[in-house]
Design a protein around this motif. Structure first.
Motif, PDB file in Angstrom:
ATOM      1  N   ARG A 351       6.631  22.143 -12.930  1.00 18.79           N
ATOM      2  CA  ARG A 351       6.802  20.755 -12.511  1.00 18.79           C
ATOM      3  C   ARG A 351       5.750  20.367 -11.474  1.00 18.79           C
ATOM      4  O   ARG A 351       5.823  19.299 -10.885  1.00 18.79           O
ATOM      5  N   ASN A 352       4.801  21.243 -11.261  1.00 18.51           N
ATOM      6  CA  ASN A 352       3.734  20.994 -10.292  1.00 18.51           C
ATOM      7  C   ASN A 352       2.711  20.043 -10.913  1.00 18.51           C
ATOM      8  O   ASN A 352       2.052  20.375 -11.887  1.00 18.51           O
ATOM      9  N   ILE A 353       2.570  18.852 -10.316  1.00 15.54           N
ATOM     10  CA  ILE A 353       1.686  17.849 -10.928  1.00 15.54           C
ATOM     11  C   ILE A 353       0.221  18.269 -10.870  1.00 15.54           C
ATOM     12  O   ILE A 353      -0.607  17.734 -11.620  1.00 15.54           O
ATOM     13  N   GLY A 357      -1.550  17.571 -16.791  1.00 12.09           N
ATOM     14  CA  GLY A 357      -2.485  16.496 -17.068  1.00 12.09           C
ATOM     15  C   GLY A 357      -2.762  16.382 -18.559  1.00 12.09           C
ATOM     16  O   GLY A 357      -2.799  17.379 -19.288  1.00 12.09           O
ATOM     17  N   GLY A 358      -2.913  15.152 -19.020  1.00 16.84           N
ATOM     18  CA  GLY A 358      -3.308  14.893 -20.395  1.00 16.84           C
ATOM     19  C   GLY A 358      -2.272  15.209 -21.453  1.00 16.84           C
ATOM     20  O   GLY A 358      -2.606  15.266 -22.654  1.00 16.84           O
ATOM     21  N   LEU A 371       5.200   5.891 -18.569  1.00 19.34           N
ATOM     22  CA  LEU A 371       4.356   4.760 -18.161  1.00 19.34           C
ATOM     23  C   LEU A 371       5.218   3.548 -17.811  1.00 19.34           C
ATOM     24  O   LEU A 371       5.035   2.927 -16.756  1.00 19.34           O
ATOM     25  N   ILE A 372       6.168   3.203 -18.673  1.00 18.32           N
ATOM     26  CA  ILE A 372       7.015   2.032 -18.426  1.00 18.32           C
ATOM     27  C   ILE A 372       7.858   2.229 -17.170  1.00 18.32           C
ATOM     28  O   ILE A 372       7.987   1.315 -16.336  1.00 18.32           O
ATOM     29  N   LEU A 425       2.785   9.145  -9.492  1.00 19.41           N
ATOM     30  CA  LEU A 425       2.580  10.596  -9.476  1.00 19.41           C
ATOM     31  C   LEU A 425       3.437  11.297 -10.524  1.00 19.41           C
ATOM     32  O   LEU A 425       3.013  12.290 -11.120  1.00 19.41           O
ATOM     33  N   VAL A 426       4.644  10.785 -10.762  1.00 18.25           N
ATOM     34  CA  VAL A 426       5.537  11.402 -11.743  1.00 18.25           C
ATOM     35  C   VAL A 426       5.343  10.805 -13.135  1.00 18.25           C
ATOM     36  O   VAL A 426       5.325  11.536 -14.133  1.00 18.25           O
ATOM     37  N   GLY A 427       5.186   9.480 -13.214  1.00 20.29           N
ATOM     38  CA  GLY A 427       5.154   8.821 -14.515  1.00 20.29           C
ATOM     39  C   GLY A 427       3.788   8.774 -15.166  1.00 20.29           C
ATOM     40  O   GLY A 427       3.701   8.609 -16.399  1.00 20.29           O
ATOM     41  N   LEU A 428       2.707   8.904 -14.379  1.00 19.09           N
ATOM     42  CA  LEU A 428       1.353   8.801 -14.941  1.00 19.09           C
ATOM     43  C   LEU A 428       0.559  10.098 -14.844  1.00 19.09           C
ATOM     44  O   LEU A 428      -0.083  10.515 -15.813  1.00 19.09           O
ATOM     45  N   LYS A 429       0.549  10.728 -13.681  1.00 18.99           N
ATOM     46  CA  LYS A 429      -0.311  11.878 -13.427  1.00 18.99           C
ATOM     47  C   LYS A 429      -0.188  12.975 -14.485  1.00 18.99           C
ATOM     48  O   LYS A 429      -1.204  13.486 -14.980  1.00 18.99           O
ATOM     49  N   PRO A 430       1.019  13.395 -14.906  1.00 19.04           N
ATOM     50  CA  PRO A 430       1.100  14.489 -15.879  1.00 19.04           C
ATOM     51  C   PRO A 430       0.591  14.104 -17.274  1.00 19.04           C
ATOM     52  O   PRO A 430       0.247  15.008 -18.057  1.00 19.04           O
TER      53      PRO A 430
END
Length: 771
Positions: A351-353, A357-358, A371-372, A425-430
C-alpha cells in the motif's frame, strides 16, 4: 421495524453456523440481507420527504420509562440508507476479497451484528436503548478491528478502539440518566419539547460535557483520534464500512440528533468549533505525510469528521445544510477509496504509494473509480464534492461575526487544500505515471472487486450533475431533522461567480501544487517523528503504563491473599462511613429504660457465647475454633427463638450446621496455622472489633427509639398476594419485588461457579510449576 433489526442479529448468528455455505461459491447470496434492508428504507423516502416522521412503538420496561421505540426521520433515514446501502457493497466486495479465509463465517457474523447494532442506534427514540446499541457497536467493532487476531498489532488496535469508545459509552450513559432525571422522560422525541428547560438548567454544562465526551471518542476527535488510524490493521472491508460511513459517524449522529435539543448556545457552538477545527486541521496535515494508502485515508477521515463537528458548531442554517450534504459526500468518496486501496493491496501486496504507479493499465475500472473519487474529494466541478465544498465555504463566509467568519473560512480552506492533496495521493498516484516493476506482473481484479467502488464513484458524479436527486431524496430532510425546523435551501450546481467559487478554485489549485510537492518525498514522516513524544497516543500510553503500575501496587496492598486483611479493610470502611453519617446527621439518643431485663436463660446463652468467642480467638487448633464458632451460631439460633422468630432460627440452624460440616471436611486439606500475629496486630484487631461492636450497638439502640415507618412493609403485606400471587411475603419480596437484585446475585454466583470450575479443571504444566 424492530423485527427487521432482530432478524438482522438472528441472521448474523445463523451465518456463524453456516460455515459450509459461507465458504462455497454461493456466498455472494448473503448480500441479499443488507440489500433487502436497503430497499425497505428506500420505501420510506416519500413519507420523510413530505415531513412525516414514522414511529414504531415497542414497550420494554415501561415502569422505568425504557422502551425500544424507533423513529424514522430525515436523520435516521439517511444513516440507515448509508448503513445498508454501503453495507450491501461491502458484503459483495468481501465475498471475493475475503475468499478462502478460514474464519470467513465469523467475519460475516461480526459484520451482520455490527450492521444491526448501527441500525438500532440510529433508529432508537429512547436514550437507554440508544446507549445499549451504542455499546453493541463498540463491542462488534472490537471483533472486526481485531479480526486478524494472530497479529499482535491487530489485537492492540482493537483494544485501543474498545477502550476509547467504551469510555465514551460511560459518558453517554451518564448523559442519558441525567437527561431522564431532569425531564422525567427518556424519549428523544419528547425531549425536543423541553429544549428551553434543559438549556436553562444548572446542569447544562455538565450535560453537554458528557455528550461531547461520548461523541468525540466515537468520532475520533482530537485528542482521541489515534485509535482510528490504529484500526487500519483491520481487513479493508472493515475499514471501508466502519471508518467511512458508519461507526465513526455515530458520534456525528449523536451531536446532530441533540442539536435541536441542546444546540445553539455559546458553550455548545464554541466547543464544537474549536474541537472540530483542531481535529480537521490536524488530520488533514497528517494525511499528506503518510505513504501508506490506508494511513492517508485514516487521517483524512479524522479530518472529515472534524469538519462535520466544526459545521455543527458553526450552527447556522447554512452550516447545518452543508453538514448534511458533506455526510453523503464523504461517505461516497471515502468508502470508494478504501475499497480501491483494498484492491490495490490485494493485487500488489503493498500500500506504499512510492512503490505504486501506472497500474491503470492493469485495472482500468479501478483507476476510473479512483479518479472520480479523488476529484470528488478535491471538489472538482460536476462531482458531489464540489457542491459540498461550496456549501462549506458559504457557511463560514456568512457567519454573523465577521472576524470569526474569516478565521472559520481560512481554517476550512487550509483543511480542504490538504484533503485535496491526500485524495490525489490515494486516487491518482498509484494509477498514473510510469508502471513500476512491482506492478508489472499483477492480474486484473475480478468484477466483484471493482464494481462496488465504481458504483460509489458513479453516485458521486450522479449527485454532482443532478443534485436534485440527493436534495429531494434525503439531504433536505436530513437538514430539517438536524435544525429542528424547515430550512429553505437547495442544492445547486452553479451559484454564479462569488467568493465561495473563488475559494473553491484556490483550494483546487493549491491542492494540486501540494500534491506534486508531496508525491516526490520518499519519507516525509521523518519531519513529524520528532514530535512523537508529545503525541496524544504516547501521552495516553504513558498514562496507561503509570496507571497499570499504580493498579499493581494498589492491588498488591489490598488484595494480598489474606482473608483477614480483606475483612479488616471492609470493617474499617464501614466504621468510617456509617460512623460519620451516624454522628454527623443523626441526633443520637439512646434510651435504655425501655429495654427488658435479662432473664436467666438469656444470661446463660450470653455467657456461653462469650466463652465460645474467647475459645475462637485464643485457640491454636482449627477444629476447636470451628466447634466454638458453631456454638456461637447455635446460641444466635436460641436468641431468635426467645424473641419470636422461629423461621430465622431454623434458617440459622441449617446454615450454621452446613458451614461447620463443610469446614470440617476441608480442614485436613488446609495448611497449618501461620502464627503471624504479634501484640501490635492483636491490639489493632481488638480496637477495630470493639469499635465495630460499639457502632452496631449504637445503631441498634438508636433504631429502638426512632419512629418506624411501616409504609413499605404494609405495601408488601397488602400486595404480595394481589400483585405477585404469593402468600409467602418473604419469597415474594425476593422473587418479584426484588427480582433484579436476585437476578444479579444469581449471575454473580454463576460467574463465581464458572471461575471455580475452570480452576478445578486447570492442570498446570511442568514448566509453570517450576516457575
Amino acid at each position: 421495524m424492530l423485527t427487521l433489526i432482530v432478524l438482522t442479529f438472528a441472521l448474523a448468528f445463523i451465518t456463524l453456523l453456516m460455515k459450509r455455505f459461507v465458504h462455497s461459491k454461493y456466498v455472494g447470496l448473503i448480500t441479499l440481507v443488507p440489500f433487502t434492508l436497503f430497499i425497505t428504507f428506500l420505501s420510506y423516502i416519500p413519507k420523510v420527504r413530505e415531513g412525516t416522521n414514522v414511529f414504531f412503538k415497542n414497550e420494554w420496561i415501561p415502569s422505568l420509562g425504557i422502551s425500544l421505540d424507533l423513529k424514522i426521520d430525515g436523520l435516521s433515514l439517511l444513516f440507515s440508507l448509508l448503513i445498508t446501502g454501503i453495507g450491501t457493497l461491502i458484503y459483495l466486495y468481501a465475498s471475493s476479497y475475503m475468499r478462502g479465509h478460514v474464519y470467513l463465517h465469523r467475519f460475516f457474523c461480526y459484520l451482520g451484528l455490527f450492521m444491526g447494532a448501527m441500525l438500532g442506534l440510529v433508529l432508537s427514540d429512547n436514550l437507554i436503548s440508544l446507549f445499549i446499541f451504542w455499546e453493541l457497536t463498540s463491542i462488534t467493532s472490537f471483533f472486526l478491528i481485531g479480526f486478524n487476531n494472530e497479529n499482535e498489532e491487530s489485537r492492540k488496535s482493537a483494544l485501543w478502539a474498545l477502550s476509547i469508545t467504551g469510555l465514551g459509552g460511560f459518558f453517554l450513559l451518564s448523559f442519558g440518566v441525567m437527561m431522564g432525571s431532569i425531564t422525567g422522560t427518556y424519549s428523544i422525541q419528547e425531549l425536543l419539547g423541553q429544549s428551553e428547560i434543559l438549556k436553562n438548567h444548572s446542569a447544562y454544562i455538565l450535560l453537554i460535557s458528557f455528550l461531547f465526551a461520548a461523541a468525540f471518542t466515537k468520532s475520533a476527535q482530537f485528542p482521541f483520534h489515534f485509535w482510528l488510524p490504529g484500526a487500519m490493521k483491520a481487513p479493508t472491508p472493515v475499514s471501508a464500512y466502519l471508518h467511512s460511513a458508519t461507526m465513526v459517524k455515530a458520534g456525528i449522529y449523536l451531536l446532530a440528533r441533540f442539536t435541536p435539543v441542546l444546540g445553539g448556545e455559546y458553550e455548545w457552538n464554541t466547543t464544537l468549533q474549536i474541537a472540530g477545527g483542531v481535529t480537521m486541521l490536524y488530520g488533514a496535515l497528517h494525511s499528506v505525510f503518510r505513504k501508506d494508502m490506508k494511513s492517508i485515508l485514516a487521517y483524512s477521515t479524522v479530518s472529515a469528521l472534524g469538519m462535520l463537528v466544526f459545521l455543527l458548531g458553526v450552527g447556522t442554517e447554512k452550516a447545518l445544510y452543508a453538514a448534511s450534504a458533506f455526510i453523503v459526500v464523504h461517505a461516497l468518496y471515502k468508502a470508494s477509496l478504501f475499497l480501491i486501496t483494498g484492491v490495490v493491496d490485494h493485487s500488489t501486496h503493498t500500500r506504499n504509494i512510492n512503490e505504486l504507479g501506472g497500474i491503470r493499465h492493469k485495472m482500468p475500472w479501478i483507476a476510473v473509480a479512483g479518479l472520480i473519487s479523488a476529484l470528488s474529494c478535491a471538489g472538482i466541478p460536476l462531482t458531489f464534492g464540489f457542491i459540498g465544498k461550496e456549501l462549506i465555504y458559504e457557511a463560514t463566509l456568512h457567519y454573523p461575526l465577521h472576524t470569526i467568519a474569516m478565521i472559520l473560512t481560512v481554517t476550512a480552506v487550509v483543511t480542504n487544500v490538504f484533503l485535496t492533496c491526500s485524495g490525489f495521493l490515494v486516487g491518482l498516484k498509484p494509477f498514473f505515471g510510469k508502471l513500476t516493476v512491482r506492478c508489472a506482473e499483477i492480474e486484473k481484479p475480478e468484477a466483484v472487486l471493482w464494481l462496488p467502488p465504481l458504483i460509489l464513484a458513479f453516485f458521486s458524479v450522479l449527485f454532482g450533475v443532478l443534485p436534485i436527486l440527493a436534495d429531494d431524496g434525503f439531504v433536505t430532510a436530513l437538514a430539517h431533522a438536524i435544525n429542528g425546523k424547515k430550512i429553505d435551501q437547495h442544492l445547486q450546481i452553479w451559484h454564479g461567480v462569488n467568493r465561495a467559487l473563488i475559494l473553491s478554485g484556490m483550494t483546487i489549485g493549491f491542492g494540486i501544487l501540494l500534491y506534486f510537492l508531496f508525491k516526490k518525498f520518499r519519507n516525509p514522516m521523518r519531519l513529524t517523528e520528532r514530535f512523537n513524544a508529545i503525541s496524544p497516543q504516547n501521552i495516553f500510553t504513558l498514562f496507561v503504563d503509570k496507571f497499570r503500575v499504580f493498579a499493581f501496587i494498589y492491588t498488591r496492598f489490598f488484595q494480598n491473599g489474606y482473608l483477614r486483611v480483606y475483612l479488616m479493610v471492609i470493617v474499617i470502611f464501614v466504621i468510617g462511613l456509617v460512623g460519620y453519617k451516624l454522628f454527623e446527621d443523626v441526633p443520637l439518643h439512646v434510651n435504655t429504660t425501655g429495654l427488658s431485663e435479662f432473664r436467666v436463660y438469656e444470661l446463660v446463652v450470653f455467657l456461653i457465647m462469650v466463652v465460645a468467642i474467647l475459645f475462637t480467638i485464643r485457640t491454636s487448633s482449627r477444629l476447636t475454633a470451628i466447634a466454638a464458632t458453631g456454638v456461637i451460631g447455635y446460641c444466635i439460633c436460641l436468641i431468635f427463638v426467645f424473641y419470636g422468630a422461629p423461621d430465622l432460627a431454623m434458617t440459622q440452624f441449617a446454615i450454621d450446621t452446613l458451614t461447620v460440616v463443610l469446614f470440617v471436611f476441608v480442614l485436613f486439606k488446609l495448611p497449618a496455622f501461620l502464627n503471624l500475629s504479634n501484640r501490635a496486630i492483636q491490639f489493632r484487631d481488638a480496637v477495630i472489633s470493639i469499635a465495630f461492636g460499639v457502632l452496631i450497638s449504637l445503631i441498634t439502640l438508636q433504631a429502638l427509639v426512632s419512629p418506624a415507618d411501616k409504609e413499605i412493609s404494609r405495601f408488601y403485606a397488602e400486595n404480595a398476594y394481589e400483585l405477585a400471587k404469593g402468600k409467602n411475603v418473604v419469597n415474594v419480596i425476593l422473587v418479584d419485588f426484588r427480582g433484579f437484585d436476585t437476578l444479579i446475585e444469581t449471575i454473580v454466583l454463576s460467574i463465581a461457579a464458572i471461575g471455580v470450575f475452570s480452576l478445578l479443571k486447570y492442570r498446570a504444566s511442568d514448566e509453570e510449576i517450576s516457575e
